[in-house]
Design a protein around this motif. Structure first.
Motif, PDB file in Angstrom:
ATOM      1  N   LYS A  55       0.949  -1.320   0.063  1.00  0.00           N
ATOM      2  CA  LYS A  55       0.094   0.069  -0.001  1.00  0.00           C
ATOM      3  C   LYS A  55       0.976   1.366   0.134  1.00  0.00           C
ATOM      4  CE  LYS A  55      -3.827  -2.055   2.463  1.00  0.00           C
ATOM      5  NZ  LYS A  55      -4.884  -2.264   3.822  1.00  0.00           N
ATOM      6  N   THR A  56       1.805   1.211   0.936  1.00  0.00           N
ATOM      7  CA  THR A  56       2.833   2.256   0.985  1.00  0.00           C
ATOM      8  C   THR A  56       3.547   2.468  -0.421  1.00  0.00           C
ATOM      9  OG1 THR A  56       3.009   2.020   3.245  1.00  0.00           O
ATOM     10  CG2 THR A  56       4.757   3.555   2.506  1.00  0.00           C
ATOM     11  N   LEU A  57       3.895   1.614  -0.951  1.00  0.00           N
ATOM     12  CA  LEU A  57       4.594   1.565  -2.368  1.00  0.00           C
ATOM     13  C   LEU A  57       3.649   2.273  -3.592  1.00  0.00           C
ATOM     14  CD1 LEU A  57       7.029   1.067  -4.056  1.00  0.00           C
ATOM     15  CD2 LEU A  57       6.074  -1.316  -4.377  1.00  0.00           C
ATOM     16  N   ASN A  58       2.367   1.882  -3.584  1.00  0.00           N
ATOM     17  CA  ASN A  58       1.608   2.372  -4.288  1.00  0.00           C
ATOM     18  C   ASN A  58       1.300   3.820  -4.169  1.00  0.00           C
ATOM     19  OD1 ASN A  58       1.202  -0.097  -5.303  1.00  0.00           O
ATOM     20  ND2 ASN A  58      -0.595  -0.636  -4.284  1.00  0.00           N
ATOM     21  N   ALA A  59       1.109   4.228  -2.844  1.00  0.00           N
ATOM     22  CA  ALA A  59       0.926   5.833  -2.322  1.00  0.00           C
ATOM     23  C   ALA A  59       2.198   6.461  -3.008  1.00  0.00           C
ATOM     24  CB  ALA A  59       0.719   5.740  -1.042  1.00  0.00           C
ATOM     25  N   SER A  60       3.456   5.932  -2.656  1.00  0.00           N
ATOM     26  CA  SER A  60       4.682   6.519  -2.861  1.00  0.00           C
ATOM     27  C   SER A  60       4.850   6.777  -4.442  1.00  0.00           C
ATOM     28  CB  SER A  60       5.884   5.801  -2.576  1.00  0.00           C
ATOM     29  OG  SER A  60       5.856   5.534  -0.977  1.00  0.00           O
ATOM     30  N   THR A  61       4.147   5.793  -5.278  1.00  0.00           N
ATOM     31  CA  THR A  61       4.329   5.915  -6.757  1.00  0.00           C
ATOM     32  C   THR A  61       3.568   7.332  -7.144  1.00  0.00           C
ATOM     33  OG1 THR A  61       4.839   3.764  -6.977  1.00  0.00           O
ATOM     34  CG2 THR A  61       4.072   4.831  -8.829  1.00  0.00           C
ATOM     35  N   VAL A  62       2.482   7.353  -6.786  1.00  0.00           N
ATOM     36  CA  VAL A  62       1.309   8.500  -6.975  1.00  0.00           C
ATOM     37  C   VAL A  62       1.845   9.863  -6.683  1.00  0.00           C
ATOM     38  CG1 VAL A  62      -0.714   9.548  -6.620  1.00  0.00           C
ATOM     39  CG2 VAL A  62      -0.609   6.957  -6.792  1.00  0.00           C
ATOM     40  N   LYS A  94       5.019  10.740  -8.955  1.00  0.00           N
ATOM     41  CA  LYS A  94       4.493  11.553 -10.154  1.00  0.00           C
ATOM     42  C   LYS A  94       4.204  12.747 -10.017  1.00  0.00           C
ATOM     43  CE  LYS A  94       2.945   6.990 -12.349  1.00  0.00           C
ATOM     44  NZ  LYS A  94       1.805   6.281 -12.890  1.00  0.00           N
ATOM     45  N   ASN A  95       3.382  13.143  -8.941  1.00  0.00           N
ATOM     46  CA  ASN A  95       3.095  14.469  -8.656  1.00  0.00           C
ATOM     47  C   ASN A  95       4.145  15.370  -8.456  1.00  0.00           C
ATOM     48  OD1 ASN A  95       0.279  13.739  -8.756  1.00  0.00           O
ATOM     49  ND2 ASN A  95       0.173  13.287  -6.649  1.00  0.00           N
ATOM     50  N   LEU A  96       5.090  14.829  -7.858  1.00  0.00           N
ATOM     51  CA  LEU A  96       6.492  15.569  -7.484  1.00  0.00           C
ATOM     52  C   LEU A  96       7.134  15.918  -8.762  1.00  0.00           C
ATOM     53  CD1 LEU A  96       7.757  13.752  -4.209  1.00  0.00           C
ATOM     54  CD2 LEU A  96       6.835  16.044  -4.317  1.00  0.00           C
ATOM     55  N   GLU A  97       6.999  15.008  -9.803  1.00  0.00           N
ATOM     56  CA  GLU A  97       7.914  15.326 -10.684  1.00  0.00           C
ATOM     57  C   GLU A  97       7.294  16.480 -11.633  1.00  0.00           C
ATOM     58  OE1 GLU A  97       8.005  11.345 -12.837  1.00  0.00           O
ATOM     59  OE2 GLU A  97       9.638  10.380 -11.656  1.00  0.00           O
ATOM     60  N   GLU A  98       5.796  16.123 -11.769  1.00  0.00           N
ATOM     61  CA  GLU A  98       5.116  17.237 -12.515  1.00  0.00           C
ATOM     62  C   GLU A  98       5.339  18.555 -11.817  1.00  0.00           C
ATOM     63  OE1 GLU A  98       1.055  16.092 -12.489  1.00  0.00           O
ATOM     64  OE2 GLU A  98       1.251  14.396 -13.847  1.00  0.00           O
ATOM     65  N   LEU A 112       7.760  19.556 -10.056  1.00  0.00           N
ATOM     66  CA  LEU A 112       9.238  19.961 -10.459  1.00  0.00           C
ATOM     67  C   LEU A 112       9.542  20.448 -11.923  1.00  0.00           C
ATOM     68  CD1 LEU A 112      12.313  20.001  -9.494  1.00  0.00           C
ATOM     69  CD2 LEU A 112      12.577  17.462 -10.560  1.00  0.00           C
ATOM     70  N   VAL A 113       8.781  19.873 -12.833  1.00  0.00           N
ATOM     71  CA  VAL A 113       9.076  20.655 -14.219  1.00  0.00           C
ATOM     72  C   VAL A 113       8.326  22.017 -14.198  1.00  0.00           C
ATOM     73  CG1 VAL A 113       8.028  20.206 -16.422  1.00  0.00           C
ATOM     74  CG2 VAL A 113       8.937  18.308 -15.175  1.00  0.00           C
ATOM     75  N   ALA A 114       7.194  21.960 -13.766  1.00  0.00           N
ATOM     76  CA  ALA A 114       6.393  23.464 -13.359  1.00  0.00           C
ATOM     77  C   ALA A 114       7.392  24.490 -12.797  1.00  0.00           C
ATOM     78  CB  ALA A 114       5.132  23.382 -12.917  1.00  0.00           C
ATOM     79  N   THR A 115       7.968  23.890 -11.924  1.00  0.00           N
ATOM     80  CA  THR A 115       8.781  24.914 -11.144  1.00  0.00           C
ATOM     81  C   THR A 115      10.066  25.324 -11.915  1.00  0.00           C
ATOM     82  OG1 THR A 115       8.377  23.651  -8.970  1.00  0.00           O
ATOM     83  CG2 THR A 115      10.157  25.113  -8.875  1.00  0.00           C
ATOM     84  N   LYS A 116      10.498  24.365 -12.721  1.00  0.00           N
ATOM     85  CA  LYS A 116      11.905  24.727 -13.647  1.00  0.00           C
ATOM     86  C   LYS A 116      11.373  25.794 -14.764  1.00  0.00           C
ATOM     87  CE  LYS A 116      14.409  20.514 -13.180  1.00  0.00           C
ATOM     88  NZ  LYS A 116      15.017  19.472 -14.100  1.00  0.00           N
ATOM     89  N   HIS A 117      10.159  25.451 -15.165  1.00  0.00           N
ATOM     90  CA  HIS A 117       9.699  26.578 -16.124  1.00  0.00           C
ATOM     91  C   HIS A 117       9.535  28.059 -15.563  1.00  0.00           C
ATOM     92  CE1 HIS A 117       9.011  23.878 -19.507  1.00  0.00           C
ATOM     93  NE2 HIS A 117       8.319  23.044 -18.908  1.00  0.00           N
ATOM     94  N   ASP A 118       9.091  27.916 -14.476  1.00  0.00           N
ATOM     95  CA  ASP A 118       8.811  29.571 -13.650  1.00  0.00           C
ATOM     96  C   ASP A 118      10.296  29.915 -13.273  1.00  0.00           C
ATOM     97  OD1 ASP A 118       6.042  28.929 -13.590  1.00  0.00           O
ATOM     98  OD2 ASP A 118       6.015  28.082 -11.631  1.00  0.00           O
ATOM     99  N   PHE A 119      11.002  29.078 -12.975  1.00  0.00           N
ATOM    100  CA  PHE A 119      12.288  29.603 -12.493  1.00  0.00           C
ATOM    101  C   PHE A 119      13.045  30.130 -13.797  1.00  0.00           C
ATOM    102  CE2 PHE A 119      16.926  28.687 -12.597  1.00  0.00           C
ATOM    103  CZ  PHE A 119      17.426  29.362 -11.373  1.00  0.00           C
ATOM    104  N   LEU A 120      12.973  29.437 -15.101  1.00  0.00           N
ATOM    105  CA  LEU A 120      13.554  30.105 -16.268  1.00  0.00           C
ATOM    106  C   LEU A 120      12.983  31.372 -16.627  1.00  0.00           C
ATOM    107  CD1 LEU A 120      13.811  26.877 -18.389  1.00  0.00           C
ATOM    108  CD2 LEU A 120      15.701  27.944 -17.150  1.00  0.00           C
TER     109      LEU A 120
END
Length: 299
Positions: free
Chosen positions: A224-231, A234-238, A240-248
């Protein structure tokens, strides 16, 4: 008991030692006298002598006499040690321990008493004759009180030996009882260990079942913890990408603002004045270098 507080036998031994010491003393005195006579015969051949010659003769005589006296004193000390050795050896055969008091050797009263004893004994010709018939031998201490003391010592040792034997028998009995008790305790311990082994086996099986259930529950929670960690990943990666765009975007805006600021600064009067001053300074430096080059020698 005689004058020195000894038995007749021991007093005779003392007299024999005195006779020995007197003969050695007389012999050594003759040697000293001969040293003086040799000096007279060999050196006193002239009627007059200088101070240096007399001093030289006396120095030589002093050396000879000093050597003779020192040799005699050393010899006397060594003979006294040998005499004590005889006495101590006889005493040790009967397990006796003799003691000496060296401080008494300087007792003037006793020394005067010994001197008077020597004078009395050796001025009488009758006593000298009697003493010459007695050979200086140290008889073994095996008579009278010494034998009685030895017998008492033997009886005491035998009594102690019997006590030690009785004590040994008691200790052996106690040791046997202790060994029997040890055997009983070992058997009881083995029975207890066997019972505890059975109990531990049953308890171990129950613990294994409980552990298996616990492991299954942990696996379910982990999945259960592994499944929750996967979700969450993914949210953290999304994010992170948005944060990089804002930083640029922010970085680009910052670069443009810096350029605009630099442009405005160049248009100010202070900037122009500073630039003009730097230009003048550079021209002055070039002029000074040019002048200095005239004074530098050609290579």
């Amino acid at each position: 008991m005689a004058e020195l507080g000894f038995s007749e036998h021991h007093q005779n031994e003392v007299i024999n030692y005195m006779r020995f010491a007197r003969s050695k003393r007389a012999l050594r005195l003759k040697t000293v006298d001969s040293c003086f006579q040799d000096l007279k015969d060999s050196r006193l051949v002239e009627e007059t002598f200088t101070v240096d010659e007399v001093s030289d003769m006396l120095d030589g005589l002093q050396v000879v006499v000093h050597g003779e006296v020192e040799s005699e004193l050393i010899h006397t000390a060594h003979t006294n040690v040998l005499l004590l050795r005889q006495l101590f050896s006889q005493a040790e055969k009967f397990y006796l321990k003799l003691q000496t008091d060296v401080s008494e050797l300087e007792n003037r009263e006793l020394l005067e008493q010994v001197a008077e004893f020597e004078k009395t004994e050796f001025t009488s010709s009758n006593k000298k004759a009697n003493q010459e018939s007695n050979k200086p031998k140290l008889a073994p201490l095996n008579e009278g009180g010494v034998s009685e003391l030895l017998n008492k010592q033997i009886l005491r040792l035998q009594d102690e030996n019997e006590k030690l034997k009785a004590r040994l028998r008691t200790i052996e009995s106690q040791a046997t009882s202790a060994l029997d008790e040890k055997s009983k305790l070992e058997r009881a311990l083995q029975d207890l260990q066997r019972i505890q082994g059975d109990q531990k086996l049953a308890l171990k099986n129950k613990e294994i079942t409980n552990l298996e259930d616990t492991v299954a529950a942990l696996r379910s929670d982990f999945q259960k913890t592994l499944n929750a960690s996967t979700v969450t990943q993914k949210n953290l990666e999304e994010n992170l990408v948005a944060t990089k765009h804002d930083f640029l975007k922010v970085q680009e805006q910052l670069t443009m603002a810096e350029k605009e600021l630099e442009k405005k600064f160049q248009q100010t009067a202070a900037y122009r004045n500073m630039k003009e001053m730097l230009t003048k300074k550079n021209d002055q430096i070039k002029e000074i270098r040019k002048r200095l080059s005239k004074y530098e020698p050609d290579e």
